[in-house]
Motif scaffolding. Structure first.
Motif, PDB file in Angstrom:
ATOM      1  N   MET A  68       0.820  -1.219   0.000  1.00 28.33           N
ATOM      2  CA  MET A  68       0.000   0.000   0.000  1.00 28.33           C
ATOM      3  C   MET A  68       0.849   1.261   0.000  1.00 28.33           C
ATOM      4  N   THR A  69       2.090   1.134   0.466  1.00 28.37           N
ATOM      5  CA  THR A  69       2.909   2.333   0.638  1.00 28.37           C
ATOM      6  C   THR A  69       4.080   2.407  -0.345  1.00 28.37           C
ATOM      7  N   MET A  97      -8.506  -3.706   0.617  1.00 30.14           N
ATOM      8  CA  MET A  97      -8.002  -2.350   0.868  1.00 30.14           C
ATOM      9  C   MET A  97      -8.326  -1.384  -0.267  1.00 30.14           C
ATOM     10  N   MET A 100     -12.261  -0.769  -0.266  1.00 30.99           N
ATOM     11  CA  MET A 100     -12.766  -0.001   0.885  1.00 30.99           C
ATOM     12  C   MET A 100     -12.284   1.442   0.852  1.00 30.99           C
ATOM     13  N   SER A 101     -11.118   1.663   0.248  1.00 30.69           N
ATOM     14  CA  SER A 101     -10.598   3.031   0.189  1.00 30.69           C
ATOM     15  C   SER A 101     -11.167   3.787  -1.008  1.00 30.69           C
ATOM     16  N   VAL A 105      -6.000   3.309  -2.772  1.00 28.73           N
ATOM     17  CA  VAL A 105      -4.733   2.588  -2.610  1.00 28.73           C
ATOM     18  C   VAL A 105      -4.719   1.363  -3.514  1.00 28.73           C
TER      19      VAL A 105
ATOM     20  N   LEU B  66       3.551   8.495   8.412  1.00 26.14           N
ATOM     21  CA  LEU B  66       2.294   7.789   8.138  1.00 26.14           C
ATOM     22  C   LEU B  66       1.522   7.509   9.422  1.00 26.14           C
ATOM     23  N   MET B  68      -1.479   4.993  10.915  1.00 26.28           N
ATOM     24  CA  MET B  68      -2.232   3.783  10.611  1.00 26.28           C
ATOM     25  C   MET B  68      -2.915   3.215  11.861  1.00 26.28           C
ATOM     26  N   PRO B 116      -3.156   5.756   4.936  1.00 29.26           N
ATOM     27  CA  PRO B 116      -3.404   4.842   3.813  1.00 29.26           C
ATOM     28  C   PRO B 116      -4.720   4.079   3.851  1.00 29.26           C
ATOM     29  N   CYS B 117      -4.984   3.398   4.941  1.00 29.77           N
ATOM     30  CA  CYS B 117      -6.201   2.593   5.002  1.00 29.77           C
ATOM     31  C   CYS B 117      -6.311   2.016   6.402  1.00 29.77           C
ATOM     32  N   THR B 118      -7.474   1.522   6.746  1.00 22.68           N
ATOM     33  CA  THR B 118      -7.661   0.936   8.064  1.00 22.68           C
ATOM     34  C   THR B 118      -8.335  -0.420   7.913  1.00 22.68           C
TER      35      THR B 118
END
Lengths: 326, 343
Positions: A68-69, A97, A100-101, A105, B66, B68, B116-118
């Motif tokens: 993701m990063t 991911m 949902m985003s 991402v 970041l 998270m 970024p996301c959870t």
């Protein structure tokens, strides 16, 4: 240019070439790169090639977070069963991911694992678990049957922007074949006709492709022309090529090393029933493992798994338009 | 800079404002259930009570670091600069939500602002944050990853596996354990070995031979100092730390789980609803981190009562506007649902 190499070598070549091409590709897992002699470690160093503890949730989960990063991790998991202890990450994290985003991402992650080790590994290390992963939107499943496909599919998986479960069959590891050198991609979602034929379509994956091809040679001696189709990826599934083959042959035998209940074979049979029913001249047959765990002792194991004889017998029954009782 | 006394008045006031913003945002989410029944779907988890931990920690970050957290995730992006209106719209399932209505309360994301996301599954995001630390290390970005999770997550394998991995690889991650004393409905004294033995939960850091510290999470400046030190350590390449911020969740775990068309509501806090312990709740309510910080700032002359009131009024207006924006935002077109499955 192509060079003859083993299945295992073809996979290593794909990883080596992609790591060379893209500095964001990292490669890690248990019991790998333990000494300075490791060829990946030698070439790419300790930052990008790492040994991990026995921690699948952290290995796969860190892969999700790293993907993701900005990295493109390849996680070496050895056996598909080992993913089970971290199945949340495989099924409910990696493929969720992006969605949902709202598409913000991406998760370019490869989960590499062997499977189907039909050599006395008994109940917990010989399974075929792809059916548990092929119905997860956002997750791709690659399952090569030849050294060339092994390289091409792995290269495609590493370059894909989505999580890909890459499954290699243990019984094929030493098989040799011609593998194109340099940049070579087998796109995910494109089936391959491994043997052309006119009388019956056999759809098979991985080790079962090899067994189906051998069965097809035997059948040819008896005047039956079998076409062998290898989907190569189960998600996405190239239904079009399979139905196209059935349109030509009018008959379908599905070979799957996994147990019958909820198998990839059953899913494909359903697709053909919906999209190719009118082409069928005979009932569809599924040649699968029995609905048992995999036993240890050789005669027991052989009894449970599909083999050449079972494939031949299924093809013959299809040629004779025989239905099989439930 | 990790010393609280070195913080400028401007920065302290900014911190106070962020805490008030989180509280007001959560209050408005909670009030939605009564003010606009039917707007909220699924499950929402509020961070009221956590403001000291969230803001104290995030006040130490550098611009590219970041963040998270887990699914109790509304507060962090507010501090990072995500407009409240787009967060509220996401929670309302609207087109203008940060995720276009694909994520909802548990899955807010704003990667452009380093969020970024959870994940909605307990402790799994700890592994993701650890992987983000791997990216920072391999790509030499200089980023620190701020990983937030609750006390419940420290009973999960993902916590142990991740901290071990981060420790052996010396990843630049600060693990902030928000001990709000309840995992969903179960009190920490019923499930945590350290708690039962009378030890702090930060003792778990010893299992990985990394620093572990427990601070008063209702005291924003204590959190600031401890997390700042851990972030410096991460930035210096010395690896991860565990900081336990101990505070108290002021609302229930989440809205009641009901089956449509039965309307859902926020129940009373578990201390009252499940355990019948009103005294416990009242005691912790009196330690409200926002009330404490306000008193401190007004007491030492950083902020006048009128200036504090001005901040609170401004925030109330901001969040009212966020609610109205979210209500006015259209629902997504149904056929959008097939987008974003694959990149």
């Amino acid at each position: 240019m192509a060079r003859e190499m083993m299945f295992a070598e073809a996979m290593a070549a794909a990883i080596m070439e992609e790591m060379q091409r893209d500095p964001n590709v990292v490669f890690y897992g248990q019991n790998m790169a333990m000494t300075e002699r490791d060829p990946f470690l030698k070439r790419f160093g300790k930052e990008r090639v790492r040994i991990t503890p026995i921690s699948e949730t952290a290995e796969i989960g860190a892969g999700v977070g790293a993907a993701m990063t900005g990295l493109r991790p390849i996680v070496e998991l050895y056996m598909n069963e080992f993913m089970l202890v971290a199945f949340d990450q495989v099924i409910n994290e990696a493929p969720r991911m992006r969605y949902m985003s709202g598409g913000q991402v991406k998760v370019p992650l490869v989960l590499k694992a062997g499977f189907g080790f039909a050599a006395g590994w008994a109940g917990q290390h010989s399974n075929c678990l792809y059916h548990t992963m092929m119905g997860i939107p956002g997750l791709k499943v690659a399952i090569p049957s030849t050294p060339a496909d092994a390289k091409g599919l792995l290269t495609a998986a590493i370059r894909d922007e989505n999580p890909v479960v890459y499954l290699h069959h243990y019984m094929l590891m030493l098989d040799k074949g011609n593998v194109p050198e340099g940049d070579f991609i087998v796109p995910l979602g494109v089936a391959d006709i491994k043997r052309a034929g006119t009388d019956v379509t056999i759809v098979a994956t991985a080790w079962m492709v090899k067994k189906s091809l051998a069965a097809a040679e035997e059948l040819a001696k008896e005047g039956v022309s079998a076409e062998v189709v290898d989907p190569r990826t189960l998600a996405p599934l190239d239904v079009k090529t399979i139905v196209g083959s059935v349109k030509k042959t009018g008959r379908l035998v599905l070979v799957d090393q996994a147990p019958r209940q909820s198998s990839a074979a059953a899913v494909i049979a359903g697709e053909v029933a919906e999209h190719g029913f009118g082409y069928l001249k005979a009932p569809v047959r599924m040649v699968t493992a029995l609905d048992t765990p995999i036993p240890y002792s050789e005669p027991l194991e052989r009894y449970v798994l599909p083999d050449e004889e079972k494939i031949i017998s299924a093809v013959k029954s299809v040629m004779a338009k025989q239905s099989v009782g439930v | 800079m990790t010393k609280a006394e070195a913080l400028s008045s401007e920065r302290l006031i900014w911190m106070y404002a962020q805490m008030v913003r989180i509280r007001e945002f959560e209050e408005r989410v909670k009030r939605t259930f009564t003010e606009h029944p039917g707007v909220m779907r699924g499950h929402a988890h509020l961070g009221d009570g956590a403001e000291g931990a969230i803001v104290g920690a995030l006040a130490t970050r550098a611009e590219h670091d970041l963040v998270m957290p887990s699914y109790r995730c509304h507060g962090y992006p507010l501090v990072l600069g995500t407009p409240a209106r787009n967060l509220m719209a996401e929670i309302y399932g609207r087109k203008d939500g940060v995720c276009g209505g694909f994520g909802g309360s548990m899955h807010l994301a704003d990667p452009a602002r380093h969020f970024p996301c959870t994940s909605g599954i307990i402790a799994q995001s700890i592994a993701h944050a650890t992987g983000a630390g791997l990216t920072a290390q391999v790509k030499k970005t200089g980023q620190v990853v701020y990983c937030f999770f609750g006390d419940g997550a420290t009973k999960q394998g993902g916590f142990y596996e991740s901290l071990n991995l981060a420790a052996i690889w010396k990843l630049p991650v600060v693990y902030v354990l928000e001990n709000n004393q309840y995992q969903a409905y179960t009190h920490v004294s019923l499930e945590d070995a350290n708690e039962m033995a009378g030890d702090p939960l930060s003792q778990k850091a010893q299992a990985f031979s990394i620093p572990g510290e427990t601070v008063d999470g209702t005291h924003v400046l204590e959190v600031f100092e401890a997390v700042g030190q851990a972030a410096n350590r991460a930035r210096d390449g010395k690896g991860p730390s565990l900081v336990e911020a101990k505070f108290y969740r002021l609302s229930a775990h989440g809205n009641a789980i009901t089956v449509p068309p039965v309307p859902t509501q926020f129940p009373e806090h578990e201390a009252v609803e499940v355990y019948g312990n009103k005294a416990e709740y009242a005691e912790w309510k009196s330690k409200d981190p926002i009330v404490k910080f306000r008193a401190r700032l007004v007491g030492n002359g950083t902020l006048t009562d009128a200036a504090a009131k001005q901040i609170e009024d401004r925030v109330a207006t901001e969040m009212e506007e966020a609610v109205q924006f979210a209500l006015a935002s259209p629902l997504p077109a149904p056929e959008e649902a097939v987008k974003h499955v694959c990149a």
